[in-house]
Design an enzyme around this catalytic site. Structure first.
Site, PDB file in Angstrom:
ATOM      1  N   SER A 177      58.254  31.112  48.815  1.00 37.03           N
ATOM      2  CA  SER A 177      59.321  30.491  48.327  1.00 37.03           C
ATOM      3  C   SER A 177      59.793  29.613  49.739  1.00 37.03           C
ATOM      4  O   SER A 177      59.740  30.223  50.799  1.00 37.03           O
ATOM      5  CB  SER A 177      60.624  31.377  47.249  1.00 37.03           C
ATOM      6  OG  SER A 177      61.160  30.273  47.511  1.00 37.03           O
ATOM      7  N   TYR A 190      65.930  38.693  47.121  1.00 34.86           N
ATOM      8  CA  TYR A 190      64.708  37.406  47.219  1.00 34.86           C
ATOM      9  C   TYR A 190      63.788  36.937  48.510  1.00 34.86           C
ATOM     10  O   TYR A 190      63.158  37.100  48.365  1.00 34.86           O
ATOM     11  CB  TYR A 190      64.906  36.409  45.672  1.00 34.86           C
ATOM     12  CG  TYR A 190      63.797  35.434  45.130  1.00 34.86           C
ATOM     13  CD1 TYR A 190      63.197  36.110  44.640  1.00 34.86           C
ATOM     14  CD2 TYR A 190      63.516  33.952  45.440  1.00 34.86           C
ATOM     15  CE1 TYR A 190      62.265  35.099  44.443  1.00 34.86           C
ATOM     16  CE2 TYR A 190      63.070  33.237  45.546  1.00 34.86           C
ATOM     17  CZ  TYR A 190      62.215  33.295  45.042  1.00 34.86           C
ATOM     18  OH  TYR A 190      60.895  32.778  43.980  1.00 34.86           O
TER      19      TYR A 190
END
Length: 309
Positions: A177, A190
């Site tokens: 990501s 995350y």
């Protein structure tokens, strides 16, 4: 004298590789040489929905044999049916796997090798997001986020990389990501897991180079938020620069990156610019730019994916 020659050769190699990189950046991926993956076994984790489902359909269309891994059995079986319907004669097999359970990953991996064979392309796509501030996130979710988004990569690669090394052919894809390149408020665990995935890819690539395994490639993918429902409620202040991505577009880029052996894929291209600035600007300046862009506010209205998605 020997050292001076090494330095000269290194400089010449760097210049050549830099020119090749510029050429690849300018020439559309559709015009670059593509490797033929027909007949290859592709394993996709998190195949029950979102990018995982779309990537499964795309690789099946390329003539690949599909192995589908997901914790949600019904969603995964639906993907299996869609692949069979979309690609007549496609060979696909679905397995229910909890990627946070290391022993289960190893057990199902052994089953895949017995029932399907060696995996040629491993796509570590499965991921979860809590979307809460660090002190509000339960320890159990911190641990689960790291297990699924990062640690599972260790177990799957350990399971399937040896066969790739033996044949000197294969590809390991890590769906990370942009949050694996930049810290974001409300995404502490995350970001930590995705930073780890990016670092793992880079280290793994270095080991492959050291081993001389030129036929085994890796690709790390660092996209901005994608409209899969996973980041439902998140927002961006300047969508013209950083907008939510369309899943089919992202999958097109990922498949192109794999077929052209692209080592790192950032989407959109503006992520490359911000990544470059992050490396040359003081932290205080980066924080000021981040405040203007609204990075720390992107998760303020986050609700996440509904159970029906």
């Amino acid at each position: 004298m020997h050292l001076a020659l090494e330095i000269l050769v290194c400089l010449l190699q760097c210049v050549w590789l830099w020119l090749v990189a510029i050429l690849k950046a300018v020439v559309p991926a559709s015009l670059q040489p593509h490797k033929d993956v027909s007949g290859w076994v592709v394993l996709v984790t998190g195949s029950g929905s979102g990018l995982g489902r779309l990537m499964s359909l795309r690789f099946a269309a390329l003539g690949c044999r599909l192995v589908l891994w997901d914790v949600n059995e019904s969603w995964n079986q639906e993907t299996e049916k869609l692949v069979q319907a979309a690609s007549s004669g496609a060979k696909v097999k679905a397995y229910t796997v909890d990627l946070s359970d290391r022993e289960q990953v190893y057990a199902v991996a052994d089953k895949v090798k017995q029932e399907v064979g060696d995996v040629d392309i491993l796509i570590n796509n499965a991921g979860i997001v809590t979307g809460t501030m660090f002190l509000e996130t339960p320890d159990s979710m911190n641990i689960k986020t790291m297990d699924i988004n990062c640690n599972a990569h260790f177990w799957t690669v350990k399971s399937f990389l040896p066969a790739m090394l033996k044949k000197n052919r294969g590809h390991v894809v890590s769906i990370a990501s942009a949050a694996g390149l930049f810290g974001v408020s409300g995404l502490s665990d995350y970001c930590a897991s995705k930073f780890a995935a990016v670092g793992f890819d880079e280290s793994l690539r270095a080991e492959l180079v050291k081993k001389g395994k030129t036929g085994v490639k890796t690709t790390v993918v660092c996209p901005f938020y994608i409209n899969t429902g996973m980041f439902e409620g998140a927002q961006t202040r300047f969508p013209a620069v950083l907008k939510f991505l369309d899943p089919p577009y992202v999958v097109d880029k990922i498949v192109e990156a794999v077929l052209t052996d692209q080592a790192m894929l950032c989407i959109p291209k503006s992520v490359y610019m911000f990544y470059f600035l992050r490396g040359i600007l003081p932290i205080s300046v980066n924080q000021t730019i981040g405040k203007l862009v609204g990075v720390s506010e992107t998760m303020d209205n986050f609700v996440g994916r509904s159970k029906s998605q």
